[in-house]
Design an enzyme around this catalytic site. Sequence first.
Site, mmCIF file in Angstrom:
data_model
loop_
_atom_site.group_PDB
_atom_site.id
_atom_site.type_symbol
_atom_site.label_atom_id
_atom_site.label_comp_id
_atom_site.label_asym_id
_atom_site.label_seq_id
_atom_site.Cartn_x
_atom_site.Cartn_y
_atom_site.Cartn_z
ATOM 1 N N ARG A 96 -10.457 0.314 8.251
ATOM 2 C CA ARG A 96 -9.923 -1.068 8.375
ATOM 3 C C ARG A 96 -10.877 -1.824 9.100
ATOM 4 O O ARG A 96 -10.853 -2.916 9.804
ATOM 5 C CB ARG A 96 -8.518 -0.639 9.474
ATOM 6 N N ARG B 13 11.392 -5.441 5.145
ATOM 7 C CA ARG B 13 11.095 -3.891 4.897
ATOM 8 C C ARG B 13 12.163 -3.003 5.579
ATOM 9 O O ARG B 13 12.444 -3.330 6.966
ATOM 10 C CB ARG B 13 9.724 -3.452 5.323
ATOM 11 N N LYS C 216 0.982 -1.147 -0.163
ATOM 12 C CA LYS C 216 0.082 -0.063 0.039
ATOM 13 C C LYS C 216 0.852 1.227 0.056
ATOM 14 O O LYS C 216 0.588 2.093 -0.943
ATOM 15 C CB LYS C 216 -1.061 -0.008 1.227
ATOM 16 N N ARG D 108 10.880 -1.290 11.077
ATOM 17 C CA ARG D 108 9.601 -0.942 12.105
ATOM 18 C C ARG D 108 9.380 -1.945 13.332
ATOM 19 O O ARG D 108 9.761 -3.150 12.910
ATOM 20 C CB ARG D 108 8.371 -1.077 11.151
ATOM 21 N N ARG E 175 -0.764 -9.374 12.995
ATOM 22 C CA ARG E 175 -1.589 -8.304 12.280
ATOM 23 C C ARG E 175 -2.146 -8.973 10.889
ATOM 24 O O ARG E 175 -3.317 -8.186 10.658
ATOM 25 C CB ARG E 175 -0.438 -7.306 11.664
HETATM 26 P P1 AP5 Z 1 4.685 -1.508 1.869
HETATM 27 O O1 AP5 Z 1 4.282 -0.723 0.760
HETATM 28 O O2 AP5 Z 1 5.362 -0.755 3.133
HETATM 29 O O3 AP5 Z 1 3.451 -2.395 2.394
HETATM 30 P P2 AP5 Z 1 2.148 -1.860 3.194
HETATM 31 O O4 AP5 Z 1 0.881 -2.475 2.445
HETATM 32 O O5 AP5 Z 1 2.051 -0.199 3.230
HETATM 33 O O6 AP5 Z 1 2.059 -2.693 4.468
HETATM 34 P P3 AP5 Z 1 2.113 -1.933 6.031
HETATM 35 O O7 AP5 Z 1 2.679 -2.943 7.115
HETATM 36 O O8 AP5 Z 1 2.471 -0.428 6.086
HETATM 37 O O9 AP5 Z 1 0.574 -2.123 6.398
HETATM 38 P P4 AP5 Z 1 0.055 -2.134 7.570
HETATM 39 O O10 AP5 Z 1 -1.454 -1.979 7.049
HETATM 40 O O11 AP5 Z 1 0.189 -3.416 8.425
HETATM 41 O O12 AP5 Z 1 0.701 -0.904 8.461
HETATM 42 P P5 AP5 Z 1 0.003 0.400 8.846
HETATM 43 O O13 AP5 Z 1 1.416 1.359 8.783
HETATM 44 O O14 AP5 Z 1 -1.139 0.792 7.849
HETATM 45 O O15 AP5 Z 1 5.638 -2.963 1.427
HETATM 46 C C1 AP5 Z 1 5.995 -3.828 2.416
HETATM 47 C C2 AP5 Z 1 7.609 -4.464 2.044
HETATM 48 O O16 AP5 Z 1 7.376 -5.057 0.750
HETATM 49 C C3 AP5 Z 1 8.310 -3.230 1.413
HETATM 50 O O17 AP5 Z 1 9.791 -3.454 1.988
HETATM 51 C C4 AP5 Z 1 8.276 -3.077 -0.136
HETATM 52 O O18 AP5 Z 1 9.345 -2.618 -0.548
HETATM 53 C C5 AP5 Z 1 8.292 -4.648 -0.474
HETATM 54 N N1 AP5 Z 1 7.126 -4.588 -1.453
HETATM 55 C C6 AP5 Z 1 6.170 -3.762 -1.952
HETATM 56 N N2 AP5 Z 1 5.582 -4.165 -3.008
HETATM 57 C C7 AP5 Z 1 6.434 -5.322 -3.531
HETATM 58 C C8 AP5 Z 1 6.234 -5.971 -4.512
HETATM 59 N N3 AP5 Z 1 5.349 -5.832 -5.434
HETATM 60 N N4 AP5 Z 1 7.124 -7.041 -4.787
HETATM 61 C C9 AP5 Z 1 7.937 -7.241 -3.858
HETATM 62 N N5 AP5 Z 1 8.138 -6.285 -2.954
HETATM 63 C C10 AP5 Z 1 7.286 -5.441 -2.709
HETATM 64 O O19 AP5 Z 1 -0.461 0.370 10.232
HETATM 65 C C11 AP5 Z 1 0.386 -0.043 11.306
HETATM 66 C C12 AP5 Z 1 -0.434 -0.021 12.515
HETATM 67 O O20 AP5 Z 1 -1.129 1.117 12.812
HETATM 68 C C13 AP5 Z 1 -1.532 -1.205 12.646
HETATM 69 O O21 AP5 Z 1 -1.204 -2.396 12.795
HETATM 70 C C14 AP5 Z 1 -2.673 -0.480 13.712
HETATM 71 O O22 AP5 Z 1 -2.178 -0.883 14.886
HETATM 72 C C15 AP5 Z 1 -2.391 0.974 13.300
HETATM 73 N N6 AP5 Z 1 -3.236 1.735 12.351
HETATM 74 C C16 AP5 Z 1 -3.040 1.927 11.215
HETATM 75 N N7 AP5 Z 1 -4.182 2.397 10.790
HETATM 76 C C17 AP5 Z 1 -5.280 1.907 11.256
HETATM 77 C C18 AP5 Z 1 -6.766 2.187 11.391
HETATM 78 N N8 AP5 Z 1 -7.317 2.648 10.311
HETATM 79 N N9 AP5 Z 1 -7.491 1.607 12.337
HETATM 80 C C19 AP5 Z 1 -6.959 1.367 13.412
HETATM 81 N N10 AP5 Z 1 -5.320 1.067 13.494
HETATM 82 C C20 AP5 Z 1 -4.497 1.529 12.683
HETATM 83 MG MG MG Z 2 2.201 1.148 4.880
#
Ligand code: AP5
Ligand code: MG
Length: 215
Positions: A88, A127, A13, A160, A171
Amino acid sequence: MRTILLGPPGAGKGTQAETIVNEFSIPHISTGDIFRQNIKEGTTLGKKAKEYMDLGLLVPDELTVELVKDRLLKDDCRNGFLLDGFPRTIVQADALEEALNSMNQKLDYVINIEVNANLLVERAVGRRICKDCGQTYHMTFNKPIKDGICDKCSGELLQRKDDTEETVTKRINVYKEQTEPLIKYYTQKGIIVNIDGEKPISEVGEEIVAKLRGK
Ligand code: AP5
Ligand code: MG
Ligand code: ZN
């Protein structure tokens, strides 16, 4: 264009958000990034959010919904936005719809990035993120030129705190229970765009841009 990026942890994402916001000149609103910024600054919100994030659990809806509603009222969202990681839960999705209705706006697309669960742990654990500019890398799939150093700003690359195998697994389970029902929710509204997120990063980006432009 008013768009949501949906997908499990590690789906790509944040990576694809960079391409989309450049292409369509809209702000990137990642609730995860906003919480991490608050943790860094030691705010009250950051302290509360950290308790949940470190365990791989969702931050309560009450805290998250108000934050996003305030953000959507800012001037830069007038012509659209890209929400990454919000909504979410069904409660968050309903609250978003209500907030947009009150602003006479509606969602155009929900981009659902599909990646098999067995690939997600490797993506998240490998990552690395630049401490200074936030650029994302992967130790295998998207390496920096120099190990541990950001290509863009020479900042140090860090992992992270919630990217350990144990927390990522948690997660992914939380995603399946609380977030996956949103796929059906937005499919029924007829605005979902499913994307194969297992292809290389650049191909996934091209596919998303083509679909958003074509519709
Ligand atoms: P990356 O693009 O970083 O993946 P991502 O989908 O953004 O993954 P996240 O871990 O950020 O998602 P998340 O939803 O768990 O975390 P968030 O920060 O939103 O890619 C991942 C890796 O893969 C990278 O190294 C990249 O280079 C590689 N990659 C990407 N595409 C690729 C491809 N095509 N091929 C190969 N490699 C690839 O949330 C974190 C925490 O915050 C949650 O757990 C929760 O506690 C809280 N939170 C956030 N939003 C909410 C909400 N709305 N409600 C409640 N709690 C929330
Ligand atoms: Mg992300
Ligand atoms: Zn950097």
